[in-house]
Design a protein around this motif. Structure first.
Motif, PDB file in Angstrom:
ATOM      1  N   PHE B  21     -41.416  -0.042 -98.401  1.00 17.13           N
ATOM      2  CA  PHE B  21     -41.212   1.119 -97.512  1.00 17.13           C
ATOM      3  C   PHE B  21     -40.558   2.280 -98.247  1.00 17.13           C
ATOM      4  O   PHE B  21     -39.929   3.129 -97.642  1.00 17.13           O
ATOM      5  CB  PHE B  21     -40.534   0.741 -96.186  1.00 17.13           C
ATOM      6  CG  PHE B  21     -39.211   0.015 -96.277  1.00 17.13           C
ATOM      7  CD1 PHE B  21     -38.322   0.236 -97.309  1.00 17.13           C
ATOM      8  CD2 PHE B  21     -38.840  -0.883 -95.269  1.00 17.13           C
ATOM      9  CE1 PHE B  21     -37.093  -0.415 -97.367  1.00 17.13           C
ATOM     10  CE2 PHE B  21     -37.621  -1.541 -95.314  1.00 17.13           C
ATOM     11  CZ  PHE B  21     -36.752  -1.305 -96.372  1.00 17.13           C
ATOM     12  N   GLN B  22     -40.695   2.288 -99.559  1.00 21.35           N
ATOM     13  CA  GLN B  22     -40.351   3.462-100.367  1.00 21.35           C
ATOM     14  C   GLN B  22     -38.874   3.824-100.321  1.00 21.35           C
ATOM     15  O   GLN B  22     -38.504   4.996-100.329  1.00 21.35           O
ATOM     16  CB  GLN B  22     -41.212   4.664 -99.908  1.00 21.35           C
ATOM     17  CG  GLN B  22     -42.701   4.466-100.154  1.00 21.35           C
ATOM     18  CD  GLN B  22     -43.060   4.642-101.626  1.00 21.35           C
ATOM     19  OE1 GLN B  22     -42.876   5.699-102.204  1.00 21.35           O
ATOM     20  NE2 GLN B  22     -43.545   3.568-102.240  1.00 21.35           N
ATOM     21  N   ILE B  44     -44.958   4.059-108.487  1.00 21.45           N
ATOM     22  CA  ILE B  44     -46.112   3.205-108.830  1.00 21.45           C
ATOM     23  C   ILE B  44     -46.593   2.465-107.572  1.00 21.45           C
ATOM     24  O   ILE B  44     -47.792   2.395-107.295  1.00 21.45           O
ATOM     25  CB  ILE B  44     -45.750   2.214-109.967  1.00 21.45           C
ATOM     26  CG1 ILE B  44     -45.493   2.990-111.268  1.00 21.45           C
ATOM     27  CG2 ILE B  44     -46.867   1.182-110.171  1.00 21.45           C
ATOM     28  CD1 ILE B  44     -45.024   2.151-112.441  1.00 21.45           C
ATOM     29  N   MET B  45     -45.638   1.953-106.770  1.00 17.76           N
ATOM     30  CA  MET B  45     -46.017   1.265-105.523  1.00 17.76           C
ATOM     31  C   MET B  45     -46.720   2.244-104.578  1.00 17.76           C
ATOM     32  O   MET B  45     -47.720   1.915-103.941  1.00 17.76           O
ATOM     33  CB  MET B  45     -44.785   0.662-104.826  1.00 17.76           C
ATOM     34  CG  MET B  45     -44.030  -0.402-105.624  1.00 17.76           C
ATOM     35  SD  MET B  45     -45.034  -1.797-106.201  1.00 17.76           S
ATOM     36  CE  MET B  45     -44.864  -1.617-107.970  1.00 17.76           C
ATOM     37  N   GLU B  46     -46.199   3.464-104.507  1.00 22.75           N
ATOM     38  CA  GLU B  46     -46.793   4.492-103.642  1.00 22.75           C
ATOM     39  C   GLU B  46     -48.242   4.789-104.061  1.00 22.75           C
ATOM     40  O   GLU B  46     -49.146   4.839-103.227  1.00 22.75           O
ATOM     41  CB  GLU B  46     -45.943   5.769-103.728  1.00 22.75           C
ATOM     42  CG  GLU B  46     -46.413   6.879-102.807  1.00 22.75           C
ATOM     43  CD  GLU B  46     -45.573   8.153-102.967  1.00 22.75           C
ATOM     44  OE1 GLU B  46     -44.945   8.346-104.029  1.00 22.75           O
ATOM     45  OE2 GLU B  46     -45.557   8.960-102.021  1.00 22.75           O
ATOM     46  N   GLY B  78     -38.576  -7.680-100.503  1.00 23.54           N
ATOM     47  CA  GLY B  78     -39.096  -8.813-101.261  1.00 23.54           C
ATOM     48  C   GLY B  78     -40.486  -8.585-101.830  1.00 23.54           C
ATOM     49  O   GLY B  78     -41.312  -9.495-101.883  1.00 23.54           O
ATOM     50  N   VAL B  79     -40.745  -7.343-102.253  1.00 21.89           N
ATOM     51  CA  VAL B  79     -42.079  -7.018-102.781  1.00 21.89           C
ATOM     52  C   VAL B  79     -42.324  -7.749-104.116  1.00 21.89           C
ATOM     53  O   VAL B  79     -43.460  -8.103-104.434  1.00 21.89           O
ATOM     54  CB  VAL B  79     -42.237  -5.477-102.927  1.00 21.89           C
ATOM     55  CG1 VAL B  79     -43.513  -5.114-103.672  1.00 21.89           C
ATOM     56  CG2 VAL B  79     -42.231  -4.822-101.549  1.00 21.89           C
ATOM     57  N   GLY B  80     -41.256  -7.995-104.852  1.00 21.64           N
ATOM     58  CA  GLY B  80     -41.424  -8.671-106.154  1.00 21.64           C
ATOM     59  C   GLY B  80     -41.975  -7.719-107.195  1.00 21.64           C
ATOM     60  O   GLY B  80     -42.931  -8.032-107.910  1.00 21.64           O
ATOM     61  N   ILE B  81     -41.359  -6.539-107.301  1.00 18.45           N
ATOM     62  CA  ILE B  81     -41.949  -5.441-108.081  1.00 18.45           C
ATOM     63  C   ILE B  81     -42.237  -5.805-109.543  1.00 18.45           C
ATOM     64  O   ILE B  81     -43.329  -5.531-110.047  1.00 18.45           O
ATOM     65  CB  ILE B  81     -41.071  -4.173-107.973  1.00 18.45           C
ATOM     66  CG1 ILE B  81     -41.094  -3.721-106.507  1.00 18.45           C
ATOM     67  CG2 ILE B  81     -41.601  -3.051-108.882  1.00 18.45           C
ATOM     68  CD1 ILE B  81     -40.208  -2.580-106.175  1.00 18.45           C
ATOM     69  N   SER B  82     -41.299  -6.449-110.239  1.00 19.04           N
ATOM     70  CA  SER B  82     -41.562  -6.747-111.657  1.00 19.04           C
ATOM     71  C   SER B  82     -42.760  -7.682-111.806  1.00 19.04           C
ATOM     72  O   SER B  82     -43.517  -7.584-112.772  1.00 19.04           O
ATOM     73  CB  SER B  82     -40.320  -7.340-112.331  1.00 19.04           C
ATOM     74  OG  SER B  82     -39.806  -8.426-111.589  1.00 19.04           O
TER      75      SER B  82
END
Lengths: 290, 160
Positions: B21-22, B44-46, B78-82
């Motif tokens: 959710f940025q 990057i997610m956006e 908990g997106v787990g970005i790495s």
């Protein structure tokens, strides 16, 4: 207690003095070490994981199989290997489909992952051995030494897989530093990454990160930095000398791997454990201890 | 873009990235973002959510993450970005966009079993310190396993 030692690539091939102090310290404590015949690179958490995660886990599983055949838990002294081997052990145990796919590949070399052993780090092995027992072996406690610990990233994270200490506010390395008689000091940005993971693609920016850390540690009046990962060791020890040579900044902070600090407290001499192979002089630290 | 890469990316976004959710917790705690202004994991997610996958995969930003996994820990969703970054790199590598430095590391492992060469100097120091010789025994097994994975094709295509 006995463990299959997995020293990885960087320690045996670039920083062999760390392997020396680890073997000496563990022997002095009576912890038995077995060599892993036929082991190779853990699987490599930066380049190989980034290119093909399946290949990363497969290479890691091959190493796990060797320890399974020895029926012995692994002790790894590199945090990159720790993350790799621990992730593979965790994921293959939990995910039957992944395990099947990887075992299909391993069958080509006559191996099968069974999930029968654990992967440990050095501090974990000492903790399982017993704080009091480590303390009883100390011949030269490091009284008054001010130590800036750098736990690093992969000893702790990702925490749902690693499950060793608090991922953002760890205490175990500090506790084991103080066990040796030293004082673990606090400093700003302690949990900031040393930047080693950037070295391959952007050395200047990797150095910028470690310079930030070195200046904060210097301001905290630490006598030395203590690490538990060879890549962090290279960042602090080698880079410190590089930036000094380039005239960018002049830090003189000795950097020790935990087994070296432990070996000194166990009474080994600096020459026995090869402290002369450090790139940043350890003399200020030795003077402080004399 | 190949069907395989596209399908993998769609699943990744639908199952994980979409929960972002940025809030920017990731960029606030990111070591690379401290050193390199252009690097921003939130952005990057956006970009992924907005469908600009091609730009993300072909740009160099995804290769600047140190994989310290701080964003993985601090993300409230908990997106787990790495781990998303790792998956993006895997997709980019399949498209032939892996950095040469990374491929050279793989080549070194395929040649000796280790990421560093076994130099005469190191062998002398090991002897001086009373350490056993470095085991280079089963590099054949390492190579065999590499041949069963994507690494083989990546090395053949990009390093030839």
């Amino acid at each position: 207690m006995r463990y299959a030692l997995f020293p990885g690539c960087m320690i045996p091939l670039r920083l062999p003095h760390i392997e020396r102090s680890t073997r000496m310290a563990l022997e002095a404590l009576g912890i038995e070490i077995l060599d892993m015949k036929g082991a190779s690179c853990c699987g490599e958490p930066i380049s190989i994981q980034s290119l093909d995660r399946m290949a990363w886990l497969t290479l890691a599983a091959r190493n796990l199989c060797i320890a399974e055949e020895m029926n012995t838990d692994i002790l790894t002294i590199c945090s990159g290997c720790y993350e790799t081997l621990k992730t593979a052990n965790f994921s293959l145990r939990r995910d039957p489909n992944l395990r099947k796919r990887i075992n299909e590949k391993l069958s080509a070399i006559g191996k099968e992952f069974k999930g029968t052993i654990e992967v440990r780090n050095l501090i974990e092995v000492l903790r399982n051995f017993g704080q009091d027992k480590v303390k009883a072996h100390l011949k030269r406690p490091l009284k008054g030494l001010r130590v800036a610990t750098h736990p690093g990233c992969h000893l702790l994270r990702p925490s749902d897989i690693i499950q060793f200490d608090d991922p953002m506010r760890p205490v175990i390395l500090d506790r084991f530093t103080e066990l040796l008689g030293a004082k673990s000091i606090q400093y700003p940005k302690k949990m900031l990454c040393c930047g080693a993971g950037l070295r391959l693609v952007d050395l200047d920016k990797a150095n910028k990160l470690v310079e930030t850390k070195l200046s904060l540690i210097e301001s905290s009046e630490a006598d030395c930095i203590v690490v538990v990962c060879p890549y962090c060791m290279i960042q602090y020890d080698l880079t410190q000398r590089m930036i000094k040579r380039e005239g960018k900044a002049a830090f003189n902070i000795p950097v020790l791997y935990y087994s070296e600090l432990l070996s000194l407290a166990l009474g080994f001499s600096p020459s026995e454990i090869g402290l002369r192979f450090h790139r940043t002089s350890v003399e200020p630290l030795l003077e402080r201890l004399s | 873009m190949s069907e395989e890469v596209l399908g993998g990316l769609e699943t990744l976004i639908r199952e994980k990235v979409i929960y972002c959710f940025q809030c920017g917790s990731c960029v606030g705690s990111c070591p690379t973002a401290r050193a390199i202004r252009e690097y921003n994991p939130r952005r990057i997610m956006e970009e992924l959510i907005l469908g600009r996958w091609k730009e993300v995969l072909s740009g160099n930003l995804i290769w600047l993450c140190t994989l310290c996994h701080t964003c993985y820990e601090v993300c409230p969703q908990g997106v787990g970005i790495s781990h998303i970054i790792v998956e993006l790199r895997n997709h980019a590598a399949k498209m032939g966009l892996a950095p040469t430095e990374y491929l050279n590391n793989v080549k070194q492992v395929a040649s000796t079993g280790w990421t560093s060469p076994l130099t005469g100097a190191v062998q002398r120091i090991r002897k001086e310190l009373g350490l056993p010789e470095v085991d280079v025994g089963r590099v054949d097994e390492v190579r065999k396993l590499m041949e069963l994975t994507e690494l083989r094709r990546m090395m053949e295509e990009q390093l030839s």
